[in-house]
Design an enzyme around this catalytic site. Structure first.
Site, PDB file in Angstrom:
ATOM      1  N   LYS A 262     -10.813   0.939  17.567  1.00  0.00           N
ATOM      2  CA  LYS A 262      -9.649   1.317  18.383  1.00  0.00           C
ATOM      3  C   LYS A 262      -9.860   0.984  19.860  1.00  0.00           C
ATOM      4  CE  LYS A 262      -8.225   4.883  15.102  1.00  0.00           C
ATOM      5  NZ  LYS A 262      -8.432   6.281  14.687  1.00  0.00           N
TER       6      LYS A 262
ATOM      7  N   THR B  84      -1.013   7.229   1.775  1.00  0.00           N
ATOM      8  CA  THR B  84      -0.497   8.185   2.757  1.00  0.00           C
ATOM      9  C   THR B  84       0.460   7.511   3.737  1.00  0.00           C
ATOM     10  OG1 THR B  84      -2.608   9.303   2.579  1.00  0.00           O
ATOM     11  CG2 THR B  84      -1.229   9.908   4.449  1.00  0.00           C
ATOM     12  N   ILE B  85       0.026   6.410   4.350  1.00  0.00           N
ATOM     13  CA  ILE B  85       0.842   5.788   5.398  1.00  0.00           C
ATOM     14  C   ILE B  85       2.052   5.072   4.788  1.00  0.00           C
ATOM     15  CG2 ILE B  85       0.847   4.257   7.432  1.00  0.00           C
ATOM     16  CD1 ILE B  85      -1.147   6.683   7.538  1.00  0.00           C
TER      17      ILE B  85
ATOM     18  N   GLY C 128       0.847  -1.202   0.000  1.00  0.00           N
ATOM     19  CA  GLY C 128       0.000   0.000   0.000  1.00  0.00           C
ATOM     20  C   GLY C 128       0.873   1.238   0.000  1.00  0.00           C
TER      21      GLY C 128
ATOM     22  N   ASP D 170     -14.767   3.741  13.494  1.00  0.00           N
ATOM     23  CA  ASP D 170     -13.310   3.797  13.643  1.00  0.00           C
ATOM     24  C   ASP D 170     -12.931   3.794  15.134  1.00  0.00           C
ATOM     25  OD1 ASP D 170     -10.585   4.606  12.320  1.00  0.00           O
ATOM     26  OD2 ASP D 170     -10.882   6.101  13.885  1.00  0.00           O
TER      27      ASP D 170
HETATM   28  N1  HSE Z   1      -9.935   8.539  10.136  1.00  0.00           N
HETATM   29  C1  HSE Z   1      -9.085   8.389  11.269  1.00  0.00           C
HETATM   30  C2  HSE Z   1      -9.183   9.642  12.137  1.00  0.00           C
HETATM   31  C3  HSE Z   1      -7.664   8.186  10.807  1.00  0.00           C
HETATM   32  O1  HSE Z   1      -9.804  10.630  11.714  1.00  0.00           O
HETATM   33  O2  HSE Z   1      -8.720   9.643  13.268  1.00  0.00           O
HETATM   34  C4  HSE Z   1      -6.755   7.602  11.835  1.00  0.00           C
HETATM   35  O3  HSE Z   1      -7.112   6.328  12.244  1.00  0.00           O
END
Ligand code: HSE
Length: 402
Positions: free
Chosen positions: A200, A11-12, A8, A196
């Site tokens: 986490k 960005t990262i 990939g 998201d």
């Molecule tokens: N979309 C995520 C954020 C990116 O806004 O924090 C980082 O995981």
């Protein structure tokens, strides 16, 4: 010499290549190894890119090359990231990822394969971007019983809520700004609906409890229903509204939830604004700790990935235990969780307060001038009780947990 493949080149992935090159000497000094990128896997071509010659399109090139010792998964999403990460581990290659969706969904299995193979699956960058949180949880807090983890774990939603709070913007205006600045995805659902954050907090809870937490069982509510009017009340109350991912461990029960929370000025997470992330961890001996910083973005996230590559480089043939077993963690039903509730009612307090307090118990009342409504902050009660009483009462314009 350790050869790395980066899967990939977004960005990262491009950030990882940049950090490895910029800090090459530091990395070499600290690991005693020259770490260099042999392949970059991407479907796209990158004409004119300085690393154009490293681009490959076929995963099997990486899988079959015995010289590749460490693979960085920076593709995002579960598929094909899961299949590729698993195949790499099975081929004896260490895997490092920033991908919270992958870790939350398949962390248990990938960690087991890494243990079986005496290698490692590391994912420091999957939570909190550049903030060191996974390794501190596993290593520095190894002797603690973790009682609570509460985090602002999504930069996009924190930016939106900060704009609404400080500039009086509506949710739609703030989201548009976040998209213009490139923070929010074009489809911002994973951020604004809390998915998201859910991934986490699931990862952090699994590490704290050393068990598997199923992210699908985590109560998850996003920020799309929060309005500029809510922030007017918050300003009057001296509070703010933040999207929390939380887990609370008490009396043998574990509650994990994601939802907007109204928090006081003296809460450690009150001052965390804009795209920043922070995680508050409370242990039974250490007390309350705060981890704060850049929770997203190219170089902060890549920095955490590179730290994992370096750790992997120092443990090429031994597994560093992360203590996340396949034993399943039972989660409490959201109905048993206890909160205070900020509630907005249509009508006037003069007419309705007695009925509100008869239903919800003693409250603090908040009124704004010129509004055809009022708000209260209740005492603590279970979700079950709140929903029963609220359904019977009706006429509720908004509810935010506190
Ligand atoms: N979309 C995520 C954020 C990116 O806004 O924090 C980082 O995981």
């Amino acid at each position: 010499m350790i050869q790395v493949a980066v899967m990939g080149y977004g960005t990262i992935g491009s950030g990882v290549v940049e950090v490895l090159e910029t800090n090459r000497e530091i990395i070499k000094r600290k690991t005693g190894q020259d770490i260099s990128v042999k392949y970059i896997l991407d479907l796209r071509e990158f004409p004119g890119d300085p690393h154009e010659d490293l681009i490959v399109h076929d995963f099997s090139t990486i899988e079959k090359d015995p010289d590749v010792g460490i693979v960085v998964e920076a593709m995002g999403g579960v598929n094909p990231a899961y299949a590729f990460a698993k195949a790499c581990l099975l081929a004896g290659k260490q895997v490092v990822t920033s991908n919270k969706a992958l870790v939350a969904a398949h962390g248990t299995e990938l960690l087991q394969i890494a243990r079986d193979k005496n290698i490692n699956f590391f994912f420091e960058a999957s939570v909190g971007g550049g903030i060191p949180i996974i390794r501190p949880m596993v290593q520095c807090l190894a002797g603690e019983q973790i009682l609570e983890i509460s985090g602002i774990l999504n930069g996009t939603t924190n930016f939106i809520l900060s704009k609404m709070d400080r500039e009086g913007q509506t949710f739609e205006e703030a989201l548009k700004k976040a998209q213009e600045l490139g923070y929010a995805e074009r489809n911002p659902e994973a951020d604004v609906e809390g998915y998201d954050t859910c991934r986490k907090i699931t990862i952090l809870t699994s590490l704290a409890l050393e068990k598997e937490v199923n992210y699908e069982e985590v109560y998850t509510e996003g920020i799309t229903k929060i309005t500029d009017t809510d922030f007017k009340y918050a300003a009057k109350m001296g509070t703010s509204i933040k999207l929390f991912g939380s887990s609370r461990m008490a009396d043998g029960k574990t509650s994990v939830f994601v939802c907007p929370m109204m928090i006081d000025r003296d809460h450690p997470l009150y001052g965390v604004s804009d795209v920043f992330n922070a995680v508050m961890v409370r242990g039974n001996m250490v007390g309350t700790l705060m981890f704060y910083g850049s929770g997203a973005g190219k170089l902060p996230t890549a920095s955490a990935v590179v730290a994992d590559i370096m750790e992997a480089a120092c443990h090429m043939t031994d597994n560093v235990p992360l203590g996340w077993s396949s034993e399943k963690q039972q989660l409490s039903d959201v109905k048993e969780m206890r909160f205070r509730y900020f509630i907005r009612f249509a009508g006037s307090a003069a007419e309705k307060l007695a009925d509100v307090e008869a239903a919800f118990g003693k409250t603090e009342i908040i009124e704004l001038p010129g509004m055809d409504e009022f708000a209260v902050l209740t005492g603590e009660m279970t979700e079950l009780k709140y929903h029963k009483v609220a359904a019977a009462f009706g006429d509720i314009r908004q509810m935010i947990r506190a």
